[in-house]
Design an enzyme around this catalytic site. Sequence first.
Site, PDB file in Angstrom:
ATOM      1  N   HIS A   1      15.786 -15.108  22.278  1.00  8.33           N
ATOM      2  CA  HIS A   1      15.475 -16.288  23.077  1.00  8.33           C
ATOM      3  C   HIS A   1      16.377 -17.468  22.729  1.00  8.33           C
ATOM      4  O   HIS A   1      16.555 -18.368  23.550  1.00  8.33           O
ATOM      5  CB  HIS A   1      14.004 -16.655  22.917  1.00  8.33           C
TER       6      HIS A   1
ATOM      7  N   HIS B   1      12.916  -4.004  23.571  1.00 10.42           N
ATOM      8  CA  HIS B   1      11.541  -3.511  23.602  1.00 10.42           C
ATOM      9  C   HIS B   1      11.360  -2.204  22.842  1.00 10.42           C
ATOM     10  O   HIS B   1      10.280  -1.631  22.864  1.00 10.42           O
ATOM     11  CB  HIS B   1      11.080  -3.363  25.055  1.00 10.42           C
TER      12      HIS B   1
END
Length: 729
Positions: free
Chosen positions: A99, A267
């Site tokens: 992020h 993920h």
Amino acid sequence: MDNNPPTSTGKCPFTHGSVTASGKSNTDWWPNALNLDILHQHDRKTNPLGDDFSYAAAFKTLDLQAVKNDLKALMTDSQDWWPADWGHYGGLFIRMAWHSAGSYRIADGRGGAGTGNQRFAPLNSWPDNGNLDKARRLLWPIKKKYGNKLSWADLMILAGNMAYESMGLKTFGFGGGREDIWHPEKDVYWGSEKEWLAKSGGEGSRYSGERDLENPLAAVMMGLIYVNPEGVDGNPDPLRTAKDIRETFARMAMNDEETVALTAGGHTVGKAHGNGNAANLGPDPEAADVEEQGLGWVNHKTRGIGRDTVTSGIEGAWTTHPTKWDNGYFDMLLNHDWELTKSPAGAWQWKPVSIKEEDMPVDVEDPSIRCTPLMTDADMAMKMDPEYRKISERFYSDPAYFSEVFARAWFKLTHRDLGPKARYLGADVPAEDLIWQDPVPTVDYTLSDADIADLKAKILASGLSVAELVATAWDSARTFRGSDFRGGANGARIRLAPQKDWEGNEPARLQKVLGVFAGIQSGLSKKVSIADLIVVGGAAAVEKAARDAGVNITVPFAPGRGDATDAQTDAESFAPLEPVHDGFRNWVKKDYAVQPEEMLLDRAQLMGLTAPEMTVLVGGMRVLGANYGGSKNGVFTDKVGVLSNDFFVNLTDMAYQWKPTGKNSYNIVERNTGTVKWSATRVDLVFGSNSILRSYAEVYAQDDNREKFVRDFVKAWVKVMNADRFDLK
């Protein structure tokens, strides 16, 4: 005895109750006024490390291996105040690094990991960055230990790298060199919505038409890094989400293969958190009370940690072994059928229609408990979009290839805004040159002062005008962006596609000048790059113009620029650097909704200029005759090609008045006779109308500052020419 009435004691001296937040600002009173704040940010006065501190020098004394060892130990050093999922913080630190880097957009080079901006508003309080404040607090002991040798910006990315390595991935490398900022950025436009996660179509929506995302934005919603994991506007539909993903990742400079790799690799480890009620969470860090000490989303109502954590609202892990780098993501995604469900926090997600118990991940706290895995709408897009599906199946069938592609994509994601490889620091910098790093050949020659003087003489005798030399050097250098350190004169990519054909570079004039430079180069007994010839040509022209103004000055020139090749240039990735406006050359490609002076300000900020530097450069470029296409707008002088302060003298002279002749067109008229003296644009007028810019213009218009104007212009000119010379820093 004093007869004055006694003053009240014990009362707050600020009747409005606040020193900083009350009352209207100038921007509130005059919202349409030009706001120069973006040129005044990151002043050295706000940097506690002082003027003499060199981060590059400090980093070179860092024991990088010791930092990596400490980070690896931290991964499994679970803290009671914020326990690690499955005893491993890897997923949390990867999300933090992701992020930090993932806010980058290629359109203007802003966002990204290069400044440590995740520590400040608005990013520290974006909904998508929930609980990353905890990740940074976990890193604080390491930051404290290594101090000034290791910036927060570098530490956050290195922590993500070490998280992957601790779970079994061989990363591609790491380059340091990211310098921290010390307050929020003012130049980054994140969107005009007035609330977090506002759906498209509302007030200030970033979308128009069918689903056209506003430039330069990349994320689909205010407060998200990229796409909504629940679906477009929170409505699950993997094929629609795939379109958002493709657009968003393209605006982050990623192709389809890199997109699938990053989605899957991100993920493969860790989990999403939504096992609770989001209503129990406190405010974000910027809004939290002082006793929270900069932490946000604190749950004082229920347990709120471990398995009971709420962050995105989505709940679960994607793979069977969420602390291990493997191919489990594709195994889970491709070998199961999925159906929609809602998390305990009420978020849309997908769950397997059926799954064997041994394929389910264990609970983060109790390994005897098995939990249902999840896929987001974005994950389902990797399966349902035809192109993404092909790539997913390729990765599934070849785990080694997937690991290699991901490692390279992760390196690109986390280093894209660090700039050319010349800026990378540390022992872990990969030896391989990558095309997205905009490589430039290293030069193998030197030039003496006599050589440089000879070059200047040859160029001035070539028949090229001052305006042609100045415009060509400027066009070559002006592409530099301090946001991601791309562009600039080094490499002379103005010779190559796509830059040689950009309208703003006046291709016909450019080819004429380049042809002359090629002729000069071929006749030299010493090796000199075209890149250096372009810049030394500009220097020669400025020196001549200064001499003609009565000021003898040498424009500093540092040789050492290489000439890039087509093979070293990703033409597609350079497209976003194409100028569609340049107030310094008084040009806009077409009529835009944004005023020309606002665009000038944006370009000046990207080029790393201060407001005084922007001012002196505009005034100098006008009198040098360097306008696009030879336009006379703003050329307030009868001595074109002479580096005089005439632009400012005539701009501030009350003998003239300004009269509109069109939307961005004005005449300067003599008050006494009504005779039209000159023409101008808004970019010219703003230096007389804006109170701050006028204060600078008046300095340069003064009789005692004619020489100062020349010297300040030369200093600012050299700054632009050397902006991408990281070897000189």
